[in-house]
Motif scaffolding. Structure first.
Motif, short mmCIF file in Angstrom:
data_model
loop_
_atom_site.label_atom_id
_atom_site.label_comp_id
_atom_site.label_asym_id
_atom_site.label_seq_id
_atom_site.Cartn_x
_atom_site.Cartn_y
_atom_site.Cartn_z
N SER A 216 -1.52 16.19 2.91
CA SER A 216 -2.03 14.88 2.52
C SER A 216 -1.97 13.89 3.66
O SER A 216 -1.13 13.98 4.55
CB SER A 216 -1.22 14.36 1.35
OG SER A 216 0.10 14.13 1.79
N ARG B 127 0.18 -9.08 -0.32
CA ARG B 127 0.45 -8.37 0.93
C ARG B 127 1.54 -9.09 1.69
O ARG B 127 1.56 -10.31 1.77
CB ARG B 127 -0.82 -8.32 1.77
CG ARG B 127 -1.87 -7.46 1.13
CD ARG B 127 -3.15 -7.69 1.84
NE ARG B 127 -3.71 -6.41 2.28
CZ ARG B 127 -4.56 -6.31 3.28
NH1 ARG B 127 -4.90 -7.35 3.99
NH2 ARG B 127 -5.06 -5.14 3.60
N SER B 128 2.42 -8.32 2.23
CA SER B 128 3.57 -8.92 2.86
C SER B 128 3.43 -8.84 4.38
O SER B 128 2.83 -7.90 4.92
CB SER B 128 4.81 -8.19 2.38
OG SER B 128 5.75 -8.12 3.41
N TRP B 129 3.99 -9.82 5.04
CA TRP B 129 3.95 -9.82 6.50
C TRP B 129 5.13 -9.05 7.08
O TRP B 129 5.26 -8.94 8.30
CB TRP B 129 3.96 -11.25 7.03
CG TRP B 129 2.63 -11.94 6.84
CD1 TRP B 129 2.22 -12.62 5.73
CD2 TRP B 129 1.55 -11.99 7.76
NE1 TRP B 129 0.94 -13.08 5.91
CE2 TRP B 129 0.50 -12.73 7.16
CE3 TRP B 129 1.36 -11.49 9.06
CZ2 TRP B 129 -0.71 -12.96 7.79
CZ3 TRP B 129 0.14 -11.74 9.69
CH2 TRP B 129 -0.88 -12.45 9.05
N THR B 130 5.99 -8.52 6.19
CA THR B 130 7.18 -7.82 6.68
C THR B 130 6.83 -6.71 7.65
O THR B 130 7.50 -6.50 8.65
CB THR B 130 7.96 -7.21 5.51
OG1 THR B 130 7.89 -8.11 4.40
CG2 THR B 130 9.40 -6.94 5.89
N GLY B 131 5.74 -5.99 7.35
CA GLY B 131 5.33 -4.89 8.20
C GLY B 131 5.15 -5.31 9.66
O GLY B 131 5.48 -4.57 10.58
N PRO C 101 1.21 3.42 0.06
CA PRO C 101 2.37 3.65 -0.77
C PRO C 101 2.56 2.56 -1.83
O PRO C 101 3.24 2.78 -2.81
CB PRO C 101 3.51 3.65 0.23
CG PRO C 101 3.03 2.83 1.37
CD PRO C 101 1.53 2.93 1.38
N ARG C 102 1.99 1.40 -1.60
CA ARG C 102 2.29 0.31 -2.52
C ARG C 102 1.02 -0.35 -3.02
O ARG C 102 0.88 -1.56 -2.99
CB ARG C 102 3.18 -0.71 -1.82
CG ARG C 102 4.53 -0.15 -1.47
CD ARG C 102 5.53 -1.23 -1.32
NE ARG C 102 5.26 -2.06 -0.15
CZ ARG C 102 5.81 -3.25 0.01
NH1 ARG C 102 6.58 -3.77 -0.90
NH2 ARG C 102 5.55 -3.95 1.10
N GLN D 85 0.02 -0.72 -5.86
CA GLN D 85 0.19 -1.54 -7.07
C GLN D 85 0.52 -2.98 -6.74
O GLN D 85 0.32 -3.88 -7.52
CB GLN D 85 1.27 -0.93 -7.97
CG GLN D 85 2.70 -1.01 -7.44
CD GLN D 85 3.04 0.12 -6.48
OE1 GLN D 85 2.16 0.75 -5.91
NE2 GLN D 85 4.32 0.39 -6.30
N ARG D 86 1.01 -3.19 -5.53
CA ARG D 86 1.44 -4.55 -5.18
C ARG D 86 0.31 -5.28 -4.46
O ARG D 86 -0.09 -4.90 -3.38
CB ARG D 86 2.67 -4.46 -4.28
CG ARG D 86 3.54 -5.69 -4.39
CD ARG D 86 4.68 -5.59 -3.44
NE ARG D 86 5.88 -5.13 -4.16
CZ ARG D 86 7.10 -5.29 -3.63
NH1 ARG D 86 7.25 -5.83 -2.45
NH2 ARG D 86 8.13 -4.87 -4.30
N MET E 180 -8.94 2.75 4.65
CA MET E 180 -7.78 3.26 5.38
C MET E 180 -7.96 4.73 5.75
O MET E 180 -7.67 5.15 6.84
CB MET E 180 -6.54 3.11 4.51
CG MET E 180 -5.26 3.04 5.31
SD MET E 180 -3.89 2.92 4.20
CE MET E 180 -3.84 1.18 3.88
N PRO F 259 -1.14 10.71 5.80
CA PRO F 259 0.01 9.81 5.81
C PRO F 259 -0.40 8.39 5.48
O PRO F 259 0.43 7.54 5.21
CB PRO F 259 0.53 9.91 7.24
CG PRO F 259 -0.66 10.34 8.03
CD PRO F 259 -1.50 11.18 7.11
N ALA F 260 -1.70 8.13 5.54
CA ALA F 260 -2.15 6.77 5.38
C ALA F 260 -2.28 6.39 3.90
O ALA F 260 -2.63 5.26 3.59
CB ALA F 260 -3.51 6.61 6.06
#
Lengths: 313, 303
Positions: free
Chosen positions: A16, A29-33, A22-23, A25-26, A1, A18-19
């Motif tokens: 820093s 992978r979610s398709w919400t994005g 943020p998550r 730990q999870r 990234m 921006p890329a």
């Protein structure tokens, strides 16, 4: 990234990325994005990706009145590389770029440093007033300047009358490129100033205090702290200006009616593709020239970015 | 009770300051005057525009460019500009407003949603999205204009407002700005908290994130507005029918009118129209100064 993180823009030099995930730990992978970025990508595909593809397709064909459309492979590209009008246009914008961009960026940098120094009376007034030309459309800017350049009711005419001198006509073939350079400088000096200024504001003041304790003078602070800190912004502004120079169209196209002898149909590469497409109906060749210019611009922009960022590491 | 505080306050102005510390530099008249030269350079054309918008066509030719002539014809000029050629200017103004509301509004909406997604979600294909968008920023917009025109022409979209609005919807710079802004302005913990509370992603976006994004949104909106309001090349190639011209293309057609055979020279209307074209944006920038400047320097409050 991180390898794909974009060039750092205004106000972000050295902070820093921006890329940063943020998550992390999870794992799931979610398709919400996609729900959020989907609309952008859909329109993007329609107005960016599809035209690029279409233009590559067009560049491989030739359209003739007799015989219709035939596949010609790279013949259009070969034609462009042997086309003196194309080279003349490219040479002109390169000269423009080599002269106008350094002058504009240098002036913008000086103003940004002056504003940032806090030593001006009325800093805010200066900042907003010098930025204002950015809000003026290229059409209006060119109309204003061309009237001012004019010898009939322009300032040049006024000065000639008042002092009995004869200033050379800015719209003459010899001076037209400089006259356009002046208009473009006027339009973008404030915008670049703002990019530099925003980057300068991010520099922690503790650095200046440390430099002061070390006995560093103003000039030393500028060369040792301020300029390195805003390198990202300098690179961005340079790249935008290069892209702008290669794309030069509005100003020469608007001036064309006033100075038909000075501005040819192939004055800049863009004016050339425009003329090919809309006066000459040579869409395939126009697409080819546009692709060559696009690739050329990307290569130069990329090289500048590599050079500019290398020293940062 | 209030004694120590007021004592401090009384003493503050008398505290001797170092002559030019970094935080309180001494103001310099020389530097102000030198910067003033650039200020003069940027303001003279605008002053020229205003002064000459007050002149009749005749006095444009026989008065000094940087001073007013005898008769003050500004209101008369504005009236003529608005009514000339059956109110073509008003029609162009409305077209421009349409392009700005739909184009810049839509571009901002897409940039906010997309920037938010890039900043706050991990999703399949995110790397690819980055690569494509960043590559696209370097593609000169005008290299795309002609193929886009040909494509739209086959789709029957040219000479309609769609031809101007659809390409205006994509602002890679706006997306980038929103992405940077969203990653700074919205703490991930806040989103996690909202999720734990059972808020849907859409609900979280509207109730939690959107208010925090406000300065960034104003900034992106202002810059996309400028881009659409000032756009010339795209409508020039897409629109042939003067009824759909935006102000920029319309003004230029007025200017060119003098150079065409039998065309009436209307320099005073071109100048007044130019003035009217820039006033809304200048006002927007001045009024929203605080917001867009804080949006531009997103994340700059490190200390």
């Amino acid at each position: 990234m991180t390898t794909l993180s974009p060039p750092r823009g205004a106000g972000r030099a050295g902070s820093s990325s921006p890329a940063r995930s943020p998550r992390r730990q999870r794992d799931r992978r979610s398709w919400t994005g996609w729900g959020f970025i989907g609309p952008f990508m859909a329109v993007f595909a329609l107005v960016f990706l599809a035209p690029i593809g279409y233009s590559i397709y067009l560049s491989l064909f030739r359209d003739q009145l007799v015989g219709g459309t035939t596949f010609v492979g790279f013949e259009n590209y070969q034609r462009a590389f042997e086309d003196p009008q194309f080279w003349s246009a490219l040479g002109r914008v390169s000269l423009f770029l080599a002269v106008q961009v350094p002058i504009m960026l240098f002036l913008a940098l000086l103003v940004a440093l002056a504003l940032d120094s806090g030593r001006l009376y009325g800093t805010n007034f200066f900042r907003i007033s010098i930025f204002l030309p950015y809000a003026v459309p290229a059409v209006v800017a060119t109309i204003m300047w061309s009237f001012m350049y004019g010898s009939r009711f322009g300032l040049i005419g006024n000065i000639n009358d008042a002092f009995g001198v004869s200033i050379p006509d800015p719209l003459s073939p010899e001076l037209i490129l400089a006259a356009i350079g002046n208009i473009v400088t006027w339009e973008f000096i404030g915008y670049n100033m703002l990019i530099f200024y925003s980057a300068l504001r991010v520099i922690p003041h503790s650095l200046y205090e440390a430099a002061e304790i070390d006995g560093a003078g103003q000039l030393r602070v500028i060369t040792a702290i301020k300029l390195p800190a805003i390198r990202g912004a300098l690179v961005i502004a340079t790249i935008f200006s290069i892209i702008g120079s290669f794309q030069l169209f509005n100003e020469p196209s608007i001036l064309q009616k006033l100075a038909p002898n000075a501005i040819t149909t192939y004055f800049t590469p863009n004016l050339y593709t425009y003329s090919l497409s809309f006066s000459g109906q040579q869409h395939n060749y126009a697409a080819t020239v546009a692709i060559i210019m696009g690739v050329f611009t990307m290569i130069i922009a990329y090289a500048v970015q590599l050079r500019g960022m290398r020293k940062e590491a | 009770m209030g004694t120590p505080a007021s004592a401090v306050r009384l003493r503050t102005p008398r505290r001797p300051r170092p002559p030019h510390s970094v935080n309180r530099p001494r103001r310099s008249l020389t530097l102000t005057l030198l910067t003033g030269l650039v200020l003069v350079y940027t303001l003279v054309p605008l002053v020229w525009l205003f002064i000459n918008a007050t002149k009749t066509q005749g006095s444009l030719f026989d008065s000094f460019g940087l001073w007013f002539s005898g008769d003050f014809a500004l209101w008369d000029n504005i009236g003529k500009t608005l009514s000339y050629n059956d109110g073509a200017f008003v029609r162009w103004l409305l077209n421009t407003l349409l392009y700005v509301v739909a184009g810049a509004g839509g571009a901002t909406l897409l940039a906010v949603l997309g920037g938010y997604a890039l900043a706050k979600f991990t999703f399949p294909g995110k790397r690819g999205v980055f690569a494509v968008i960043i590559g696209a920023v370097a593609v000169p917009g005008t290299a795309l204009a002609i193929p886009t025109f040909l494509m739209f022409s086959q789709m029957g979209l040219t000479n309609t407002p769609w031809a101007v609005i659809i390409p205006s919807l994509i602002s890679p710079f706006g997306l980038y700005l929103m992405w940077v802004f969203a990653s700074e302005a919205i703490p991930t913990e806040l989103l996690e908290a909202a999720r734990i509370d059972g808020s849907s992603e859409i609900g979280t976006f509207f109730r939690v994130s959107l208010p925090l994004l406000a300065p960034g949104i104003v900034t992106v909106l202002l810059f996309t507005m400028v881009a659409t309001w000032n756009n010339y090349f795209l409508p020039l190639i897409m629109i042939k029918d003067p009824d759909w011209y935006p102000l920029t293309v319309g003004l230029n057609s007025w200017k060119d009118q003098a150079a065409t055979a039998g065309g009436e020279a209307i320099f005073n209307l071109v100048i007044t129209g130019s003035l009217l074209t820039i006033i809304p944006l200048v006002i927007a920038f001045l009024l929203l100064q605080r917001y867009w400047q804080s949006g531009l320097s997103a994340g700059s409050v490190k200390e």
